[in-house]
Design an enzyme around this catalytic site. Structure first.
Site, PDB file in Angstrom:
ATOM      1  N   ASP A 143     -14.469  11.141   3.640  1.00 42.09           N
ATOM      2  CA  ASP A 143     -13.112  11.414   3.271  1.00 42.09           C
ATOM      3  C   ASP A 143     -12.444  12.930   4.201  1.00 42.09           C
ATOM      4  O   ASP A 143     -13.348  13.394   4.500  1.00 42.09           O
ATOM      5  CB  ASP A 143     -12.875  11.890   1.943  1.00 42.09           C
ATOM      6  CG  ASP A 143     -11.595  11.830   1.406  1.00 42.09           C
ATOM      7  OD1 ASP A 143     -10.597  11.013   1.879  1.00 42.09           O
ATOM      8  OD2 ASP A 143     -11.395  12.544   0.359  1.00 42.09           O
ATOM      9  N   GLU A 191     -12.365   8.252   7.496  1.00 44.81           N
ATOM     10  CA  GLU A 191     -10.967   8.366   6.780  1.00 44.81           C
ATOM     11  C   GLU A 191     -10.072   9.212   7.631  1.00 44.81           C
ATOM     12  O   GLU A 191     -10.142  10.367   7.626  1.00 44.81           O
ATOM     13  CB  GLU A 191     -11.097   8.861   5.433  1.00 44.81           C
ATOM     14  CG  GLU A 191      -9.803   8.661   4.570  1.00 44.81           C
ATOM     15  CD  GLU A 191      -8.860   9.800   4.799  1.00 44.81           C
ATOM     16  OE1 GLU A 191      -7.900   9.411   5.566  1.00 44.81           O
ATOM     17  OE2 GLU A 191      -9.140  11.080   4.586  1.00 44.81           O
ATOM     18  N   ASP A 249      -5.905   5.859  -3.844  1.00 44.94           N
ATOM     19  CA  ASP A 249      -4.919   6.556  -3.956  1.00 44.94           C
ATOM     20  C   ASP A 249      -3.550   6.042  -3.805  1.00 44.94           C
ATOM     21  O   ASP A 249      -2.653   6.776  -3.945  1.00 44.94           O
ATOM     22  CB  ASP A 249      -5.015   7.799  -2.690  1.00 44.94           C
ATOM     23  CG  ASP A 249      -6.142   8.763  -3.038  1.00 44.94           C
ATOM     24  OD1 ASP A 249      -6.223   9.089  -4.199  1.00 44.94           O
ATOM     25  OD2 ASP A 249      -6.587   9.452  -2.218  1.00 44.94           O
TER      26      ASP A 249
END
Length: 524
Positions: A310, A358, A412
């Site tokens: 991430d 990401e 998300d």
């Protein structure tokens, strides 16, 4: 110790894979919360039976009070909610009576579409108590297996200390008595002498979680399903990791942050995003040859085959905000030693670096160079594609090369049906013109677009496969209620049909199930 440029090495075309994104807490088939027992086994079999080669999950770490696994009290531990009581009973670690009297024992294991966090906590605490009470009667072989496991888990001692201290003081570590808050070994040893049973209980829970998850990993490997994990970039200030390695983070012994994490103002936010976790003292990490990070990645590689990193952009440069600020506006870009770190992680992995970057949002050339220099796949999200700009990097026709993981949306995002329902008319018309007809199941049209790209892996959130609206959304960033709790109500014909249809389309596209292994190999 830097790597050469592997971009010049020719690569043969590789098979491609389909995946499904579903966190284990959202599985049906167990009381209160999905678990590492029969729900996981059934799910792995369903993926394999439908030629779906990848199961993507969110971090398996214990969640924060909002249910989020992204601001966990531990980077190394597993979420106690996921411990399967039925398997523990079958193995004789707890009794049938223990299982039947757990909180939520009479809760429906199917037909529920939300996890009750409070009940999940109560249940996992009661299960821990039962495990501890039955432990003295376990045979010597089991006792020895447990001791051997504990000896090689370098993180476990501090995790147990932190957990017990946190329960005892009911507050963040900086509110504890100073000798304990500052991790003074002598004071900790004296305090530990009176809390042996509590430590044992925490360690037993982690051992059983690890045993159960490794059994799932073994099954997945046998069935040809790769587990695709997730690694948050930053670490919660109130965590075992920051408490026990405070010198590696920008935090004072009273809990004040000298610098905090976030991202700068952009099109979406005039003040940026302030995440409020400490950033890394990278100079200290360099001095230790990134020992903490390397241990962290090694642990995650025990838990998953692939790992999404991430906020990958922070390995090229990170946004550092003054510790006392309440918005991210006054931050500044600071350099990160990402190349040095990734080189060491690659060497630790024997040449393999099975990370997915990401790289969503505004990405600068230095971030792309770091990603591409290590041959790391990036991410493309089709919900971001249809703003009418021909150079939009998420448009299917602009996705070039195979080193991508393509999504309809992530955890998300809204579900694709929720996104479609709120989409402006011009964007809807652009999509309808692409599919040459009415858009009745928008996610499935996006799957077809994903399958038209050269990407190595296409991942569908399960909610999109089932054509669910935003009542099934998993997380809405910037909000603190209603997140992380959605649960698949049941294993049923709708689920079987959706997986079958997706697996069949994926098989036509690229011989599903074989391609993800190549994705791991491509990072060598």
């Amino acid at each position: 110790g830097e790597i050469g440029d592997p971009m010049d090495q020719p690569t043969a075309p590789r098979p491609r894979s389909t995946g499904v994104l579903l966190h284990p807490t959202a599985l049906p088939g167990s009381p209160v919360c999905g678990s590492f027992g029969e729900p996981c086994r059934r799910w792995v079999h369903q993926l394999a039976d439908n030629n779906i080669g990848v199961w993507q999950i969110l971090p398996l770490a214990p969640p924060d009070p909002t249910g989020s696994p992204y601001s966990s009290p531990s980077c190394f531990a597993l979420n106690p909610w996921l411990l399967d009581a039925a398997d523990l009973t079958a193995e004789g670690f707890i009794s049938s009576e223990d299982q039947e009297t757990l909180p939520g024992a009479d809760a429906a294991s199917e037909g529920v579409d939300r996890v009750d966090f409070a009940l999940a906590n109560q249940r996992s605490q009661a299960l821990a108590t039962a495990l501890l009470s039955r432990w003295p009667s376990q045979n010597q072989e089991r006792q020895e297996a447990f001791r051997s496991w504990c000896e090689v888990q370098a993180w476990l001692e501090d995790h147990a200390r932190y957990s017990v201290l946190h329960d005892q003081h009911q507050g963040a570590w900086w509110s504890w008595p100073a000798p304990l808050a500052t991790h003074r070994e002598g004071a900790l040893q004296r305090w530990c002498d009176g809390h042996g049973e509590a430590f044992l209980q925490v360690k037993l829970v982690q051992w059983h979680l690890d045993r159960q998850w490794q059994a799932i990993r073994t099954l997945a490997k046998e069935r040809g399903v790769l587990v695709f994990g997730d690694l948050p970039f930053y670490v919660s200030a109130d965590s075992a990791d920051v408490w026990s390695h405070r010198s590696l983070f920008t935090i004072k012994e009273n809990g004040e942050l000298t610098t905090q994490s976030g991202v700068p103002p952009d099109y979406f936010s005039e003040t940026g995003q302030l995440w409020g976790s400490p950033v890394y003292r990278w100079g200290r990490h360099r001095l230790t040859r990134f020992r903490w990070w390397r241990h962290r990645i090694a642990r995650q590689r025990q838990l998953a085959d692939l790992l999404r990193l991430d906020h990958f952009r922070a390995l090229a440069g990170y946004w550092a905000v003054p510790g006392g600020d309440t918005t991210a506006q006054n931050g500044s870009w600071q350099p990160s030693p990402g190349r040095s770190l990734l080189s060491k992680l690659q060497r630790d992995g024997g040449g393999a670096l099975p990370l997915i970057a990401e790289d969503l949002g505004v990405i600068t050339p230095d971030v792309e160079a770091l990603r591409d220099g290590f041959r790391l796949p990036g991410m493309k999200v089709l919900q971001f594609a249809f703003d009418g700009l021909q150079d939009n990097p998420y448009l299917p026709e602009n996705i070039e090369g195979s080193r991508w993981v393509v999504y309809t949306g992530t955890h998300d995002n809204p579900t694709t049906l929720g996104w479609w329902n709120k989409l402006d008319d011009a964007s809807k018309e652009r999509i309808a013109s692409r599919v040459n007809g009415p858009v009745e199941a928008p996610a499935w049209h996006l799957f077809d677009m994903a399958f038209a790209t050269p990407a190595e892996l296409v991942v569908a959130p399960l909610q999109d496969l089932l054509h669910l609206d935003d009542s099934a959304r998993f997380n809405t960033p910037g909000t603190s209620t209603g997140n992380w709790s959605w649960r698949l109500p049941r294993f049923d014909d709708d689920l079987n049909g959706a997986l079958k249809g997706y697996g069949e389309r994926g098989a036509v596209w690229g011989r599903s199930g074989a391609g993800a292994a190549a994705l791991v190999a491509s990072t060598r």
